[in-house]
Scaffold this motif. Sequence first.
Motif, PDB file in Angstrom:
ATOM      1  N   TYR A 186       3.193   6.230  -0.502  1.00 18.03           N
ATOM      2  CA  TYR A 186       3.140   4.853  -0.012  1.00 18.03           C
ATOM      3  C   TYR A 186       3.745   3.925  -1.061  1.00 18.03           C
ATOM      4  O   TYR A 186       3.448   4.053  -2.257  1.00 18.03           O
ATOM      5  N   GLN A 192       5.595  -4.529   1.334  1.00 18.78           N
ATOM      6  CA  GLN A 192       6.038  -3.160   1.601  1.00 18.78           C
ATOM      7  C   GLN A 192       7.529  -3.125   1.906  1.00 18.78           C
ATOM      8  O   GLN A 192       8.242  -2.217   1.470  1.00 18.78           O
ATOM      9  N   GLN A 243       3.091   0.882  -1.722  1.00 19.20           N
ATOM     10  CA  GLN A 243       2.104   0.066  -2.447  1.00 19.20           C
ATOM     11  C   GLN A 243       1.508   0.803  -3.643  1.00 19.20           C
ATOM     12  O   GLN A 243       0.914   0.182  -4.533  1.00 19.20           O
TER      13      GLN A 243
END
Length: 561
Positions: free
Chosen positions: A80, A472, A82
Amino acid sequence: MIYEENVIIKKPLQVDIRAASVYPNLYKTAMSSLGYQIIYEMINERKDSWCERVVYPNIRSIESNSPLKDFDIISFSLQYEQDYFNMLEILKKAEIPIKREERNNNNYNNKYPLIIAGGPCATGNPMPISDFIDVFIIGEAEEVLNNFLDLYKELKYPQKEVESFTSIKGVYIPAVDNKVEKVIVENMDNAFHITNPIIVKCEKKEDEEFLPVFGNSILLNVSRGCSRGCRFCMSGYLYRPMRETSLEKLLSVAEEARKNTEINKISLIGAAVSDYSEIDELTKELLARKFQISTPSMRIESIKLQTLQKLKKSGAKTITIAPESIYSLRKSINKNIEDNKIFKVIKDALNLGFNIKLYFLIGLPNETYEDIENLAEYIKKINSLKHNENSNRSSNRSYSRSSNKSPKRNSDKHSKKNSIKFSINPMIPKPQTPMQWEGYDLKDIKSKIKYMKSELKGIDVKFDSAKMGLIQYVLSCKGKEVGEILEKSLQTKISLQEWKKFSNGYDSSNIDNLPWKNIDIGLNHKFLKKEREKMFNIDLTPWCEEKPCYGCGSCNKIEIK
């Protein structure tokens, strides 16, 4: 308190390479990651190496409580975008300079570990974190991992000789900015399959939050890659073509893993599990062998009543599907699933007693406010099905029992109402997809979320943050310049205005302006541009497993004209 079984312990002085496999997210997520477990088992199969795990927010290994600075190699698994923040936080707390140049500067007397990174984020676009990482693995690491470790042993000063790793296919070195081709496992029977997974156990109820997302289960890698061609899905483009593990191999892995662990639960893992060509035979065989089966998500168009019945019989309680949007917008993103198919799957699942989770997107190209209004009504209609189907199931049971059973039986566990939950998320353009040129309109997304929240009161809906969607997007689609913001985030909170500076997209007529231009995942750029045109024209591209090859480039069959 939790404890683990099947942990691998070695003596540090008896190995040549100590590797820390770092997962910059929660422990329960790490222990549910097939790729993370593959790296752990694969490295530890080598007598000359010991791989230990470090999971955020810790900076010491689980196996020996060693600090990160003690390792030769630190490997980050990046699932991911993040997690980039957590990755840098880990390095800082471990007193390892976060910048690659600082670690390799001759002014430093300390020898710092070689920092490598892999996973879908690193494969799609490594540039936002390229100032922090020494080596990226582009594609599926297991294909080159042993070659990488062999070369590491040969080099006297690996950190100073990183250019040597460019001799290995699939390795990208930011300091060199070399052109790189992704690597994948071509024959899934030869892939690394987990047969001795780590088992997590807890002593108290409150510790269950640490259990893996899928529980303690055998992660059965059914397939990799997906060629359905959903135009927003990065993993569908990164890991083409679709490759399947043979039925015989899967059954062998399942039996061996059960023998090693005494676990009967199977989690079927793959980008498109329900597309597996022998899915019915697989579930039938696993059921016959007394396995319990679950699957994280399924493609709607390949779900059959027979498959649902077998999953239910095995003990599965929830199915997850992704309609994404209303039909016209589904077509634009190349997801040609008609409403009657979706409603049939939902009704079948409810009749069988499943809970259902559905994923939707907002902010798609071509999307109008009229579409958002229609989407709200669409979700309301889906939600109403649970009342109708629960009522039908209850009536049917009451009728079938009325002749010889007490009415009290109608309140047994089978008459429990099933839930329908919705997740609505901003559409995030991703690199290496037909949407890679698009920007992110924060104002538009916030407005649509506000409207949907007002319309869907009383329905179990979770909305992802429009602001987090912007962050994102920036971490997904921008270049090295984002590194400055990431580094700054360690000291202070980044304002929304700073993120918004990076919200614009790219000129689709210029391929060379994309930050990830040196990362070759095997796709023809003409194909991606043509798919973008089709998206705006609401034109479909058929599934190549059933229709002739359309020349995306992943199979090297033909060149698109």
